[in-house]
Design a protein around this motif. Sequence first.
Motif, PDB file in Angstrom:
ATOM      1  N   LYS A   1       6.343  -6.310  -7.055  1.00 25.82           N
ATOM      2  CA  LYS A   1       6.552  -6.978  -5.765  1.00 25.82           C
ATOM      3  C   LYS A   1       6.488  -5.958  -4.620  1.00 25.82           C
ATOM      4  N   ASP A   2       7.089  -4.790  -4.818  1.00 29.32           N
ATOM      5  CA  ASP A   2       7.014  -3.724  -3.806  1.00 29.32           C
ATOM      6  C   ASP A   2       5.564  -3.345  -3.536  1.00 29.32           C
ATOM      7  N   ARG A   3       4.792  -3.232  -4.597  1.00 28.39           N
ATOM      8  CA  ARG A   3       3.374  -2.868  -4.457  1.00 28.39           C
ATOM      9  C   ARG A   3       2.610  -3.986  -3.740  1.00 28.39           C
ATOM     10  N   ASP A   4       2.935  -5.238  -4.034  1.00 29.29           N
ATOM     11  CA  ASP A   4       2.318  -6.369  -3.327  1.00 29.29           C
ATOM     12  C   ASP A   4       2.567  -6.267  -1.826  1.00 29.29           C
ATOM     13  N   ILE A   5       3.793  -5.926  -1.468  1.00 32.36           N
ATOM     14  CA  ILE A   5       4.154  -5.807  -0.057  1.00 32.36           C
ATOM     15  C   ILE A   5       3.383  -4.658   0.594  1.00 32.36           C
ATOM     16  N   GLU A   6       3.257  -3.532  -0.111  1.00 30.22           N
ATOM     17  CA  GLU A   6       2.490  -2.393   0.412  1.00 30.22           C
ATOM     18  C   GLU A   6       1.037  -2.777   0.674  1.00 30.22           C
ATOM     19  N   LEU A   7       0.493  -3.613  -0.200  1.00 31.14           N
ATOM     20  CA  LEU A   7      -0.930  -3.954  -0.121  1.00 31.14           C
ATOM     21  C   LEU A   7      -1.235  -5.058   0.893  1.00 31.14           C
ATOM     22  N   ARG A   8      -0.223  -5.629   1.509  1.00 30.77           N
ATOM     23  CA  ARG A   8      -0.472  -6.696   2.483  1.00 30.77           C
ATOM     24  C   ARG A   8      -1.360  -6.223   3.620  1.00 30.77           C
ATOM     25  N   THR A   9      -1.201  -4.973   4.004  1.00 32.83           N
ATOM     26  CA  THR A   9      -1.973  -4.445   5.132  1.00 32.83           C
ATOM     27  C   THR A   9      -3.245  -3.729   4.690  1.00 32.83           C
ATOM     28  N   ALA A  10      -3.497  -3.656   3.400  1.00 29.59           N
ATOM     29  CA  ALA A  10      -4.683  -2.962   2.892  1.00 29.59           C
ATOM     30  C   ALA A  10      -5.934  -3.767   3.220  1.00 29.59           C
TER      31      ALA A  10
ATOM     32  N   GLN B   1      -8.773  -3.505   1.508  1.00 30.56           N
ATOM     33  CA  GLN B   1      -9.427  -3.904   0.258  1.00 30.56           C
ATOM     34  C   GLN B   1      -8.365  -3.995  -0.831  1.00 30.56           C
ATOM     35  N   LEU B   2      -8.216  -5.170  -1.411  1.00 28.23           N
ATOM     36  CA  LEU B   2      -7.205  -5.389  -2.429  1.00 28.23           C
ATOM     37  C   LEU B   2      -7.772  -5.104  -3.820  1.00 28.23           C
ATOM     38  N   PRO B   3      -7.038  -4.342  -4.643  1.00 26.34           N
ATOM     39  CA  PRO B   3      -7.497  -4.110  -6.013  1.00 26.34           C
ATOM     40  C   PRO B   3      -7.281  -5.355  -6.869  1.00 26.34           C
ATOM     41  N   ASP B   4      -7.920  -5.388  -8.003  1.00 26.05           N
ATOM     42  CA  ASP B   4      -7.723  -6.454  -8.974  1.00 26.05           C
ATOM     43  C   ASP B   4      -6.241  -6.480  -9.350  1.00 26.05           C
ATOM     44  N   ASP B   5      -5.680  -7.683  -9.528  1.00 29.00           N
ATOM     45  CA  ASP B   5      -4.247  -7.832  -9.788  1.00 29.00           C
ATOM     46  C   ASP B   5      -3.812  -7.064 -11.036  1.00 29.00           C
TER      47      ASP B   5
END
Length: 150
Positions: free
Chosen positions: A33-42, A44-48
């Motif tokens: 979940k922490d990583r999901d939050i970090e990636l909100r502003t990315a 390009q999103l990596p594969d889940d």
Amino acid sequence: MLRDDLKAAQISAMKAKDKDRLAAVRLILAKVKDRDIELRTASQLPDDDTMIVEVLQKMGKQRRESIQMFRDGGREELAAAEEGELAVIEEFLPAQMSEAETTAAIEAIKAEVGATGVKDMGKVMAELKARHGSQLDMSKASGLVKASLS
């Protein structure tokens, strides 16, 4: 998907009243979940699944280091608790390549990219991570690549 497997493991641990396993699975889910939050502003999103494997690998590495430090400090009970968490984390990681398989993959990549010396280590490591990143501990692979190119 790994996320579904983690949620199913959480539910089964709750039903089985396995507090240690439940705590470890919840810890994994919290890190994801922490990583999901970090990636909100990315951009390009990596594969889940790739992202979850990266989180699990990082957590596994942290646990191995903690186990070593606790053993060096004579705290076996804390080392045992970390080993329990590490066992749960490793359940969700893909099977790791053996040293022989890793060496074979390194040799194949070396031949493909035409690596001849240590100066080509970056090319080999980049290709190795792209192809086998989820199946390798890159710090161990780095040592093997360096030895192979020396």
